[in-house]
Design a protein around this motif. Structure first.
Motif, PDB file in Angstrom:
ATOM      1  N   SER A  54     -13.297 -58.233  86.770  1.00 54.63           N
ATOM      2  CA  SER A  54     -13.458 -58.486  88.212  1.00 54.63           C
ATOM      3  C   SER A  54     -13.312 -59.951  88.629  1.00 54.63           C
ATOM      4  O   SER A  54     -13.584 -60.287  89.775  1.00 54.63           O
ATOM      5  CB  SER A  54     -14.794 -57.941  88.724  1.00 54.63           C
ATOM      6  OG  SER A  54     -14.831 -56.553  88.553  1.00 54.63           O
TER       7      SER A  54
ATOM      8  N   GLY B 255     -20.543 -50.651  92.094  1.00 52.90           N
ATOM      9  CA  GLY B 255     -20.742 -51.225  90.757  1.00 52.90           C
ATOM     10  C   GLY B 255     -22.207 -51.464  90.452  1.00 52.90           C
ATOM     11  O   GLY B 255     -22.669 -51.204  89.329  1.00 52.90           O
TER      12      GLY B 255
ATOM     13  N   MET C 198     -18.742 -45.316  85.969  1.00 56.93           N
ATOM     14  CA  MET C 198     -17.799 -46.440  85.880  1.00 56.93           C
ATOM     15  C   MET C 198     -16.325 -46.001  85.898  1.00 56.93           C
ATOM     16  O   MET C 198     -15.528 -46.606  86.601  1.00 56.93           O
ATOM     17  CB  MET C 198     -18.090 -47.300  84.650  1.00 56.93           C
ATOM     18  CG  MET C 198     -19.307 -48.169  84.833  1.00 56.93           C
ATOM     19  SD  MET C 198     -19.181 -49.192  86.301  1.00 56.93           S
ATOM     20  CE  MET C 198     -19.619 -50.739  85.632  1.00 56.93           C
TER      21      MET C 198
END
Length: 116
Positions: free
Chosen positions: A29, A68, A84
């Motif tokens: 990320s 998340g 996830m």
């Protein structure tokens, strides 16, 4: 006859941000954060339809962060590993939809949605 360059019609930045979001699946990320910052920077100078893409990208970042955190919290009780992959799939679908729309010079179909 020369063409006039209109920076507010430049779709390359939006396309790059979508790709940065997708690369975030590999980089942990980091590139997603860079893409979100870019979306905040470029949204003010964009044409209205392109501004909708930046809005969509910013919402994707914040909704993804929320999902998340929820997946992480569920990981504490052992089911986060199931959430996830769904989060990754959600991000891929949103980016593909956005990329298709920006390449067609159209705003995203539903920029305010939490799903797609």
């Amino acid at each position: 006859m020369s063409q006039t360059y209109l920076p507010e019609q430049d779709t390359r930045v939006a396309q790059i941000i979508y790709v940065l979001y997708l690369a975030g699946l590999i980089t942990g990320s980091v590139t997603t954060l860079i893409g979100a910052i870019m979306a905040y920077v470029y949204r003010g100078d964009a044409a209205p339809w392109l501004g909708e893409h930046y809005r969509y990208l910013i919402r994707t970042f914040w909704i993804g962060a929320l999902y998340g955190i929820a997946a992480f919290m569920l990981g504490v009780i052992g089911i986060g590993f199931l959430v996830m992959p769904l989060l990754a799939l959600w991000l891929i679908v949103r980016c593909v939809i956005g990329l298709k729309a920006v390449r067609a010079d159209q705003p995203p179909a539903k920029p305010g949605t939490w799903l797609w």
